[in-house]
Scaffold this motif. Structure first.
Motif, short mmCIF file in Angstrom:
data_model
loop_
_atom_site.label_atom_id
_atom_site.label_comp_id
_atom_site.label_asym_id
_atom_site.label_seq_id
_atom_site.Cartn_x
_atom_site.Cartn_y
_atom_site.Cartn_z
N UNK A 34 13.10 65.16 104.47
CA UNK A 34 13.70 65.53 105.72
C UNK A 34 12.73 65.62 106.73
N UNK A 35 13.32 64.97 107.79
CA UNK A 35 12.60 64.73 108.96
C UNK A 35 12.35 66.24 109.93
N UNK A 78 18.57 64.98 104.11
CA UNK A 78 17.84 65.13 102.77
C UNK A 78 17.94 63.51 102.16
N UNK A 79 18.78 62.82 102.40
CA UNK A 79 19.19 61.53 101.96
C UNK A 79 20.02 62.08 100.53
N UNK A 80 20.80 63.04 100.62
CA UNK A 80 21.62 63.30 99.55
C UNK A 80 23.29 62.83 99.85
N UNK A 81 23.65 62.36 98.75
CA UNK A 81 25.00 61.64 99.09
C UNK A 81 26.07 62.95 99.14
N UNK A 82 25.95 63.88 98.40
CA UNK A 82 27.05 64.80 98.42
C UNK A 82 26.28 66.11 98.08
N UNK A 130 20.70 56.67 93.83
CA UNK A 130 20.28 56.32 95.04
C UNK A 130 21.40 56.22 96.10
N UNK A 131 20.99 55.78 97.28
CA UNK A 131 22.08 55.66 98.14
C UNK A 131 22.79 54.41 97.78
N UNK A 187 15.67 62.09 94.61
CA UNK A 187 15.21 61.89 95.99
C UNK A 187 13.69 61.55 95.90
N UNK A 188 13.03 62.38 95.29
CA UNK A 188 11.69 62.10 95.32
C UNK A 188 11.39 60.89 95.07
N UNK A 189 12.06 60.11 93.90
CA UNK A 189 11.74 58.97 93.62
C UNK A 189 12.22 57.85 94.44
#
Lengths: 83, 322
Positions: B127-128, B24-28, B240-241, B118-120
């Protein structure tokens, strides 16, 4: 420079940047023997969770930074988060 | 509300969650809602033997709650879903808020994508292999009035939900300022720069004295990053990441890790079985995972709990329920 001053500055800075209510942050450096000090941190109740972080991640990072700050002046620094 | 569930498996719930977060590209985990579908069982004696995978469902959490007090730019709700700067409501009144929150809490009518962050900033990283059950467009639904006046002053005005996340440039600025301030607090001289590459915010700290912020295996450096991320999150509603490097340490470590990972992977290829590497922090594990991913015939996953979490490299045979 008083003992633990760097750690005090670092902890105060970091905690204040994280919380919603920086004015409610209280920090007391307690002597804990010759080469060590304890930073006692209090925040607004609503901010405590933020300072601790999920599974204590933020708290751990703060402790690490406090330790690094202590290293700068050759002392051990513990951080306690108090209600 | 629209949520995108991602299902993931792993040898423990934690591992599965981490995998989903990454997806999901989330950090935590703080940024996610986690539902455990199956607990999973550890294998015997730490091996994969008789192990049962844990299965979890994870989705991005809305960035409201706990994120009051945003940065000062009067942070307004922006009217369109995703685009840039919004200057509306520059009168500074808490125009957005409780009303939106109320809606947000209830679901259906807010097809706005979760986790604005995330969206931005990570649009492409959505998610893939999301189960896709709930994915919808990111546009606002009809019947989503977002009339800001309503309820604006009542209730819990601080809990402005749905504040837009700042642009990554703004986040970079917040991160940079924070790290500069941190150097100041430490009394160290150094330079802080940020660059944005492929939606990843990279913080570079240089200066002889800043070596003090690296630490053994980069542990201090990672703490700086963790705190910086927390600060960015708090001030801009998302993060962001991010990566950090201090005097090139991370870069050197990355190169060394890649070589190490490749060597271990070769060993697995030759001898079979699995190799568990020494415990590493998330950033280092990521480097290893990436390196292993480039080598055919092996795969990697992580096991254990931080700070003892470690990468395991194994032969890539059964690609079961991915």
């Amino acid at each position: 420079m008083s003992k633990g001053e760097i750690a005090e500055r670092v902890v105060r800075y970091v905690v204040s940047e994280i919380v919603d209510e920086p004015d409610a942050v209280e920090l007391e450096m307690v002597d804990d023997g010759e080469d060590s000090a304890v930073a006692e941190v209090r925040t607004a109740k609503s901010d405590m969770g933020r300072v601790i972080g999920r599974r204590g991640r933020v708290a751990r990072a703060i402790r690490t930074l406090a330790g690094a700050a202590g290293d700068e002046e050759g002392i051990d620094v513990q951080v306690e988060f108090l209600d | 509300m629209v949520r995108e569930w991602v299902e993931a498996t792993g040898s423990t719930v934690d591992i599965a969650v981490q995998a989903a977060l990454q997806e999901l590209g989330l950090e935590s985990r703080d940024q996610a809602v986690v539902e455990v579908i199956k607990e999973g069982k550890p294998g015997i004696l730490g091996s994969a033997w008789r192990a049962e995978d844990a299965v979890v469902k994870v989705m991005a959490k809305p960035p409201d709650r706990k994120r009051r007090r945003r940065r000062g730019r009067g942070g307004k709700n922006r009217g369109d879903g995703e685009s840039g700067e919004d200057t509306r409501g520059s009168d500074g009144t808490p125009t957005t808020t409780p009303d939106q929150r109320a809606k947000g809490g209830k679901g259906a009518e807010r097809p706005r994508r979760e986790g604005r962050g995330k969206a931005q900033n990570a649009g492409e990283r959505q998610p893939v292999k999301a189960a896709g059950e709930t994915r919808e467009s990111t546009s606002r639904g009809a019947g989503e009035p977002r009339d800001r006046g309503r309820g604006g002053q009542s209730g819990e005005p601080e809990r402005t939900p749905r504040e837009e996340e700042a642009s990554i440039e703004e986040q970079a600025k917040v991160a940079e300022d924070f790290v500069k301030g941190l150097l100041g607090a430490f009394g160290l001289e150094g330079t802080v720069t940020t660059t944005i590459d492929d939606d990843i915010l990279k913080i570079d700290v240089t200066g002889d004295q800043t070596e003090a912020l690296v630490g053994r295996k980069g542990v201090i450096m990672q703490s700086v990053l963790e705190i910086t991320r927390t600060v960015v999150q708090r001030k801009t509603f998302g993060a962001p990441r991010m990566r950090i490097d201090i005097n090139g340490y991370a870069e050197r470590r990355r190169e060394a890790l890649k070589i190490y990972a490749a060597r271990q992977a070769e060993r697995v290829l030759e001898d079979g079985g699995e190799v568990m590497l020494e415990p590493m922090n998330a950033a280092d594990r990521k480097v290893v995972h990436d390196a292993v991913a480039e080598i055919a015939g092996v795969r990697s996953y992580s096991e254990g709990e931080d700070p003892d979490r470690a990468v395991v490299i194994s032969k890539d045979e059964a690609n079961d329920d991915e």
